[in-house]
Motif scaffolding. Structure first.
Motif, PDB file in Angstrom:
ATOM      1  N   GLN A  95       0.765  -1.315   0.170  1.00 24.01           N
ATOM      2  CA  GLN A  95       0.061  -0.010   0.094  1.00 24.01           C
ATOM      3  C   GLN A  95       0.908   1.169  -0.017  1.00 24.01           C
ATOM      4  O   GLN A  95       0.610   2.288  -0.832  1.00 24.01           O
ATOM      5  N   LEU A  96       1.965   1.070   0.935  1.00 25.38           N
ATOM      6  CA  LEU A  96       2.905   2.434   0.751  1.00 25.38           C
ATOM      7  C   LEU A  96       3.500   2.532  -0.305  1.00 25.38           C
ATOM      8  O   LEU A  96       3.870   3.825  -0.893  1.00 25.38           O
ATOM      9  N   ARG A  97       3.808   1.498  -1.093  1.00 24.29           N
ATOM     10  CA  ARG A  97       4.382   1.910  -2.485  1.00 24.29           C
ATOM     11  C   ARG A  97       3.471   2.312  -3.545  1.00 24.29           C
ATOM     12  O   ARG A  97       3.801   3.323  -4.557  1.00 24.29           O
ATOM     13  N   LEU A 100       3.108   6.023  -2.652  1.00 24.47           N
ATOM     14  CA  LEU A 100       4.272   6.842  -3.252  1.00 24.47           C
ATOM     15  C   LEU A 100       4.143   7.007  -4.561  1.00 24.47           C
ATOM     16  O   LEU A 100       4.577   7.965  -5.027  1.00 24.47           O
ATOM     17  N   LEU A 101       3.863   6.139  -5.391  1.00 25.27           N
ATOM     18  CA  LEU A 101       3.687   6.001  -6.693  1.00 25.27           C
ATOM     19  C   LEU A 101       2.587   7.315  -7.231  1.00 25.27           C
ATOM     20  O   LEU A 101       3.093   8.089  -7.968  1.00 25.27           O
ATOM     21  N   ASN A 102       1.531   7.274  -6.419  1.00 24.56           N
ATOM     22  CA  ASN A 102       0.564   8.465  -6.490  1.00 24.56           C
ATOM     23  C   ASN A 102       1.037   9.553  -6.429  1.00 24.56           C
ATOM     24  O   ASN A 102       1.014  10.785  -6.997  1.00 24.56           O
ATOM     25  N   ILE A 107       3.292  14.948  -8.074  1.00 18.25           N
ATOM     26  CA  ILE A 107       4.562  15.929  -8.292  1.00 18.25           C
ATOM     27  C   ILE A 107       4.716  16.157  -9.722  1.00 18.25           C
ATOM     28  O   ILE A 107       4.990  17.396 -10.029  1.00 18.25           O
ATOM     29  N   VAL A 108       4.624  15.175 -10.627  1.00 23.54           N
ATOM     30  CA  VAL A 108       5.023  15.480 -11.985  1.00 23.54           C
ATOM     31  C   VAL A 108       4.119  16.244 -12.482  1.00 23.54           C
ATOM     32  O   VAL A 108       4.371  17.082 -13.305  1.00 23.54           O
TER      33      VAL A 108
END
Length: 118
Positions: A95-97, A100-102, A107-108
């Protein structure tokens, strides 16, 4: 120059045979069950041998290794200690991955928006 050779054949009936001929396999190293029990190491002797041979035993392998001992012993006692906690932690990591991806995607997107204002 011919010599005659005499062969003597001794025949035993079934009753005499077992009395005259030793039919056990002592010469071949076969041990009786009682002899096997007596020569089998005790649990204490086993662990003393294990401690002496500890670093000689391969770490990994399908047989005769530490890995084999762990697997067979774990199966024997149905050992799944901490498995629930491990599963919960693995789910949390997954879930943390995703989080982080979201966050990286956001940010992008923000950098793209700031770089190209409309």
């Amino acid at each position: 120059m011919s010599e005659s050779v005499n062969f003597n054949k001794q025949v035993f009936n079934k009753g005499q045979y077992t009395k005259v001929i030793d039919t056990s396999f002592k010469e071949l190293g076969v041990q009786s069950i009682q002899e096997q029990i007596v020569t089998q190491p005790t649990v204490n002797e086993f662990f003393n041998l294990y401690n002496e041979l500890f670093y000689d035993i391969p770490e990994l392998g399908t047989i005769n290794s530490h890995e084999y001992l762990i697997k067979t012993s774990s199966e024997y006692i149905d050992f799944n200690a901490n498995q629930e906690e491990i599963t919960a932690l693995q789910n949390e990591i997954a879930q943390l991955r995703i989080d982080l991806l979201n966050a990286q995607k956001q940010i992008v997107e923000l950098q793209t928006t700031l770089a190209n204002p409309q």
